[in-house]
Design a protein around this motif. Sequence first.
Motif, mmCIF file in Angstrom:
data_model
loop_
_atom_site.group_PDB
_atom_site.id
_atom_site.type_symbol
_atom_site.label_atom_id
_atom_site.label_comp_id
_atom_site.label_asym_id
_atom_site.label_seq_id
_atom_site.Cartn_x
_atom_site.Cartn_y
_atom_site.Cartn_z
ATOM 1 N N HIS A 58 44.543 42.225 36.323
ATOM 2 C CA HIS A 58 44.993 43.588 36.602
ATOM 3 C C HIS A 58 45.033 43.848 38.115
ATOM 4 N N GLU A 59 44.021 43.386 38.820
ATOM 5 C CA GLU A 59 44.005 43.558 40.278
ATOM 6 C C GLU A 59 45.164 42.815 40.935
ATOM 7 N N GLU A 62 48.439 44.656 40.205
ATOM 8 C CA GLU A 62 48.499 45.859 41.028
ATOM 9 C C GLU A 62 48.882 45.512 42.460
ATOM 10 N N ARG A 122 53.018 55.612 44.335
ATOM 11 C CA ARG A 122 52.488 54.363 43.792
ATOM 12 C C ARG A 122 53.470 53.740 42.818
ATOM 13 N N SER A 124 52.138 51.345 40.574
ATOM 14 C CA SER A 124 51.298 50.835 39.494
ATOM 15 C C SER A 124 50.012 51.642 39.407
ATOM 16 N N GLU A 125 49.263 51.405 38.310
ATOM 17 C CA GLU A 125 47.966 52.053 38.116
ATOM 18 C C GLU A 125 48.064 53.560 38.335
ATOM 19 N N GLU A 127 47.111 57.025 37.615
ATOM 20 C CA GLU A 127 45.998 57.753 37.013
ATOM 21 C C GLU A 127 46.445 59.139 36.542
ATOM 22 N N LYS A 141 44.529 55.601 32.954
ATOM 23 C CA LYS A 141 45.295 54.920 34.003
ATOM 24 C C LYS A 141 46.350 54.048 33.334
ATOM 25 N N ASP A 143 49.228 51.203 33.494
ATOM 26 C CA ASP A 143 49.439 50.024 34.340
ATOM 27 C C ASP A 143 50.676 50.165 35.212
#
Length: 205
Positions: A58-59, A62, A122, A124-125, A127, A141, A143
């Motif tokens: 996931h990191e 992102e 953003r 991605s991610e 929130e 959140k 993806d």
Amino acid sequence: FPSHDTTSRVLTDDGQINISQSKVKTYRQCRRAYHNKFVLGLQRKKRKRPFMFGGIVHEICEAHFERQNWGKVLDKIELDNKALFRREIEMYGNIIEDIRDIMTDYFEHWKGQIKPIKHDGRRSEHEFRIELDDGLWFTGKIDAIVKAKGMRWLMEHKSFSRMLSEDERWRSVQAAVYFRALEIMGFDRIDGVLWDMISSKPCNV
């Protein structure tokens, strides 16, 4: 959603209640597990490989979507966890190099075919925190929202050793509630869900 009895309530400092997809899923599966994790705050001493792998992937995704050097992000993760990975080699194996090989092939394969849609600065991610009732908030959140094959997709990264079945994908509660969250957040209409299935094991060829 979880009931508001004293065993399932998770309050913020201002007395509000936050619920999320992971909390709902855990509560539906086992109320004791929910209480231990989200009320008592208990955590496993050792994070199992699938969860470690999924968290790192996931990191990496992102970083890539936010136009960062994902290789450097992976290098930093390796450096920060060097002692852990060396100590738990039987559990994790060569997890960093596995991820490097898998994600190198992954990004090369999908190059130019999936384009993240920017929203509020953003890609991605995304929130969200949506009030459902007085003092009751749904948080989460997402993806990514992407364009692919001329359509707009809710993209969900899922690392796996076993592919999700068609029935599991079709009946996903998470996808349903995220669609509603996207409407409230002001996204344009979404055409469907892109299940981004990433194998947790490198190719043996």
